[in-house]
Design a protein around this motif. Structure first.
Motif, PDB file in Angstrom:
ATOM      1  N   MET A   1       0.837  -1.204   0.000  1.00 10.96           N
ATOM      2  CA  MET A   1       0.000   0.000   0.000  1.00 10.96           C
ATOM      3  C   MET A   1       0.870   1.252   0.000  1.00 10.96           C
TER       4      MET A   1
ATOM      5  N   TYR B   1       0.481   5.421   0.897  1.00 11.46           N
ATOM      6  CA  TYR B   1      -0.416   6.368   1.545  1.00 11.46           C
ATOM      7  C   TYR B   1      -0.586   7.609   0.680  1.00 11.46           C
TER       8      TYR B   1
ATOM      9  N   TRP C   1      -5.073   5.010   2.234  1.00 10.76           N
ATOM     10  CA  TRP C   1      -4.128   4.032   1.692  1.00 10.76           C
ATOM     11  C   TRP C   1      -4.646   3.502   0.361  1.00 10.76           C
TER      12      TRP C   1
ATOM     13  N   LYS D   1      12.924   5.463   8.939  1.00  6.15           N
ATOM     14  CA  LYS D   1      11.934   5.442  10.014  1.00  6.15           C
ATOM     15  C   LYS D   1      10.827   4.442   9.656  1.00  6.15           C
ATOM     16  N   TYR D   2      10.719   3.391  10.445  1.00  3.93           N
ATOM     17  CA  TYR D   2       9.668   2.402  10.182  1.00  3.93           C
ATOM     18  C   TYR D   2       8.865   2.192  11.461  1.00  3.93           C
ATOM     19  N   ASN D   3       7.694   1.573  11.265  1.00  3.24           N
ATOM     20  CA  ASN D   3       6.774   1.399  12.394  1.00  3.24           C
ATOM     21  C   ASN D   3       5.920   0.168  12.147  1.00  3.24           C
TER      22      ASN D   3
ATOM     23  N   ALA E   1       2.778  -0.933  12.901  1.00  2.01           N
ATOM     24  CA  ALA E   1       1.611  -0.247  13.477  1.00  2.01           C
ATOM     25  C   ALA E   1       0.663  -1.204  14.187  1.00  2.01           C
ATOM     26  N   ASN E   2       0.595  -2.406  13.703  1.00  2.08           N
ATOM     27  CA  ASN E   2      -0.178  -3.425  14.430  1.00  2.08           C
ATOM     28  C   ASN E   2       0.391  -4.781  14.071  1.00  2.08           C
TER      29      ASN E   2
ATOM     30  N   PHE F   1       0.786  -5.040  10.173  1.00  2.00           N
ATOM     31  CA  PHE F   1       0.994  -3.891   9.288  1.00  2.00           C
ATOM     32  C   PHE F   1       2.321  -3.216   9.600  1.00  2.00           C
TER      33      PHE F   1
ATOM     34  N   GLN G   1       4.934  -0.213   8.283  1.00  2.00           N
ATOM     35  CA  GLN G   1       4.950   0.971   7.429  1.00  2.00           C
ATOM     36  C   GLN G   1       6.288   1.685   7.587  1.00  2.00           C
ATOM     37  N   TRP G   2       6.699   2.380   6.559  1.00  2.00           N
ATOM     38  CA  TRP G   2       7.879   3.243   6.658  1.00  2.00           C
ATOM     39  C   TRP G   2       7.758   4.377   5.653  1.00  2.00           C
ATOM     40  N   ARG G   3       8.546   5.430   5.899  1.00  2.00           N
ATOM     41  CA  ARG G   3       8.461   6.569   4.984  1.00  2.00           C
ATOM     42  C   ARG G   3       9.844   6.853   4.431  1.00  2.00           C
TER      43      ARG G   3
ATOM     44  N   VAL H   1       4.949   7.238   1.846  1.00  2.00           N
ATOM     45  CA  VAL H   1       4.836   6.279   2.945  1.00  2.00           C
ATOM     46  C   VAL H   1       4.362   4.961   2.360  1.00  2.00           C
TER      47      VAL H   1
HETATM   48  C1  LIG Z   1     -10.627   0.390   8.501  1.00  2.00           C
HETATM   49  C2  LIG Z   1      -9.475   1.297   8.795  1.00  2.00           C
HETATM   50  O1  LIG Z   1      -8.588   1.272   7.653  1.00  2.00           O
HETATM   51  C3  LIG Z   1      -7.427   0.719   7.925  1.00  2.00           C
HETATM   52  O2  LIG Z   1      -7.193  -0.026   8.786  1.00  2.00           O
HETATM   53  C4  LIG Z   1      -6.334   1.221   6.992  1.00  2.00           C
HETATM   54  C5  LIG Z   1      -6.191   0.311   5.788  1.00  2.00           C
HETATM   55  C6  LIG Z   1      -5.297  -0.743   6.324  1.00  2.00           C
HETATM   56  C7  LIG Z   1      -4.595  -1.621   5.300  1.00  2.00           C
HETATM   57  C8  LIG Z   1      -3.721  -0.917   4.403  1.00  2.00           C
HETATM   58  C9  LIG Z   1      -4.299   0.069   7.158  1.00  2.00           C
HETATM   59  C10 LIG Z   1      -3.701  -0.824   8.166  1.00  2.00           C
HETATM   60  C11 LIG Z   1      -3.332  -0.601   9.398  1.00  2.00           C
HETATM   61  C12 LIG Z   1      -3.561   0.599  10.198  1.00  2.00           C
HETATM   62  C13 LIG Z   1      -2.501   0.896  11.273  1.00  2.00           C
HETATM   63  C14 LIG Z   1      -2.804   2.372  11.583  1.00  2.00           C
HETATM   64  N1  LIG Z   1      -3.112   2.909  10.248  1.00  2.00           N
HETATM   65  C15 LIG Z   1      -3.030   4.197   9.833  1.00  2.00           C
HETATM   66  O3  LIG Z   1      -3.195   4.490   8.662  1.00  2.00           O
HETATM   67  C16 LIG Z   1      -2.755   5.270  10.845  1.00  2.00           C
HETATM   68  C17 LIG Z   1      -4.077   5.849  11.332  1.00  2.00           C
HETATM   69  C18 LIG Z   1      -3.814   7.335  11.374  1.00  2.00           C
HETATM   70  C19 LIG Z   1      -2.967   7.526  10.116  1.00  2.00           C
HETATM   71  C20 LIG Z   1      -2.188   8.757  10.096  1.00  2.00           C
HETATM   72  C21 LIG Z   1      -0.936   8.758   9.537  1.00  2.00           C
HETATM   73  C22 LIG Z   1      -0.309   7.523   9.061  1.00  2.00           C
HETATM   74  C23 LIG Z   1      -0.535   7.381   7.560  1.00  2.00           C
HETATM   75  C24 LIG Z   1       0.795   7.581   6.923  1.00  2.00           C
HETATM   76  C25 LIG Z   1       1.836   7.461   7.975  1.00  2.00           C
HETATM   77  N2  LIG Z   1       1.114   7.559   9.246  1.00  2.00           N
HETATM   78  C26 LIG Z   1       1.708   7.660  10.456  1.00  2.00           C
HETATM   79  O4  LIG Z   1       1.054   7.764  11.460  1.00  2.00           O
HETATM   80  C27 LIG Z   1       3.231   7.564  10.504  1.00  2.00           C
HETATM   81  C28 LIG Z   1       3.589   6.176  10.960  1.00  2.00           C
HETATM   82  C29 LIG Z   1       5.073   6.043  11.154  1.00  2.00           C
HETATM   83  C30 LIG Z   1       5.592   6.162  12.416  1.00  2.00           C
HETATM   84  C31 LIG Z   1       6.961   6.066  12.636  1.00  2.00           C
HETATM   85  C32 LIG Z   1       7.822   5.843  11.566  1.00  2.00           C
HETATM   86  C33 LIG Z   1       7.314   5.734  10.286  1.00  2.00           C
HETATM   87  C34 LIG Z   1       5.929   5.838  10.072  1.00  2.00           C
HETATM   88 CL1  LIG Z   1       5.318   5.701   8.472  1.00  2.00          CL
HETATM   89  N3  LIG Z   1       3.723   8.562  11.454  1.00  2.00           N
HETATM   90  C35 LIG Z   1       4.708   9.392  11.103  1.00  2.00           C
HETATM   91  C36 LIG Z   1       5.150  10.328  12.194  1.00  2.00           C
HETATM   92  O5  LIG Z   1       5.211   9.366  10.003  1.00  2.00           O
HETATM   93  C37 LIG Z   1      -0.860   6.314   9.719  1.00  2.00           C
HETATM   94  O6  LIG Z   1      -0.205   5.266   9.744  1.00  2.00           O
HETATM   95  N4  LIG Z   1      -2.079   6.377  10.190  1.00  2.00           N
HETATM   96  C38 LIG Z   1      -3.468   1.835   9.333  1.00  2.00           C
HETATM   97  C39 LIG Z   1      -4.786   2.000   8.694  1.00  2.00           C
HETATM   98  O7  LIG Z   1      -5.609   2.802   9.092  1.00  2.00           O
HETATM   99  N5  LIG Z   1      -5.084   1.147   7.704  1.00  2.00           N
END
Ligand SMILES: CCOC(=O)[C@@H]1C[C@@H](CC)[C@@H]2C=C[C@H]3CCN(C(=O)[C@@H]4CC[C@H]5C=C[C@]6(CCCN6C(=O)[C@H](Cc6ccccc6Cl)NC(C)=O)C(=O)N54)[C@@H]3C(=O)N12
Length: 113
Positions: A16, A18, A25, A71-73, A75-76, A79, A81-83, A88
């Motif tokens: 994916m 972003y 996404w 920077k990677y994460n 997130a769950n 999942f 993610q990195w930028r 991203v």
């Molecule tokens: C039904 C709901 O739909 C989902 O589940 C959707 C579709 C799912 C399948 C593809 C996908 C799966 C999993 C979840 C997990 C959470 N998540 C998000 O997007 C969260 C929610 C808020 C949103 C805001 C920003 C966003 C987006 C882009 C980057 N980022 C950051 O926060 C970055 C992270 C980062 C941190 C550290 C280092 C690197 C990086 Cl990259 N921070 C910074 C400081 O860069 C992010 O990750 N965000 C996903 C999601 O919802 N979905």
């Protein structure tokens, strides 16, 4: 010289990208679907990249050189993610085990840079 790059991690994931303007996404590539995602280590210049190809039609949906202090994460549980400077990336794995394995290898690669 052939095989200057070796695969050090391989998993199936939805790749994916972003869309910052629409805050959503999108699947990378022309159609959504599962890809085979690998981390390749370049044996000569010690670089690493993430390459993903769609299972169905082999379209390359990610080809990302891993930069030092990337920077990677995780997130769950499934999942990762990195930028980079441009965008991203998100990898949505089919299992926690695959996500953990892939993330561990990505961390090792970045720590090696
Ligand atoms: C039904 C709901 O739909 C989902 O589940 C959707 C579709 C799912 C399948 C593809 C996908 C799966 C999993 C979840 C997990 C959470 N998540 C998000 O997007 C969260 C929610 C808020 C949103 C805001 C920003 C966003 C987006 C882009 C980057 N980022 C950051 O926060 C970055 C992270 C980062 C941190 C550290 C280092 C690197 C990086 Cl990259 N921070 C910074 C400081 O860069 C992010 O990750 N965000 C996903 C999601 O919802 N979905």
């Amino acid at each position: 010289q052939t095989n200057t790059e070796q695969s050090i991690a391989s998993a199936k994931a939805n790749v994916m990208i972003y869309d910052d303007s629409n805050k959503k996404w999108n699947p990378s590539g022309t159609t959504p679907g599962l890809s085979k995602v690998q981390i390749y280590q370049h044996l000569l210049n010690q670089t690493y990249r993430v390459v993903g190809r769609k299972i169905q039609d082999h379209e390359v949906v990610i080809n990302c050189l891993l930069q030092k202090n990337l920077k990677y994460n995780q997130a769950n549980q499934t999942f990762l993610q990195w930028r980079d400077s441009k965008q991203v990336y998100g990898l949505h794995f089919q299992s926690k085990d695959e996500a953990d394995m892939f993330t561990q290898t990505l961390k090792m690669a970045v720590d090696n840079l």
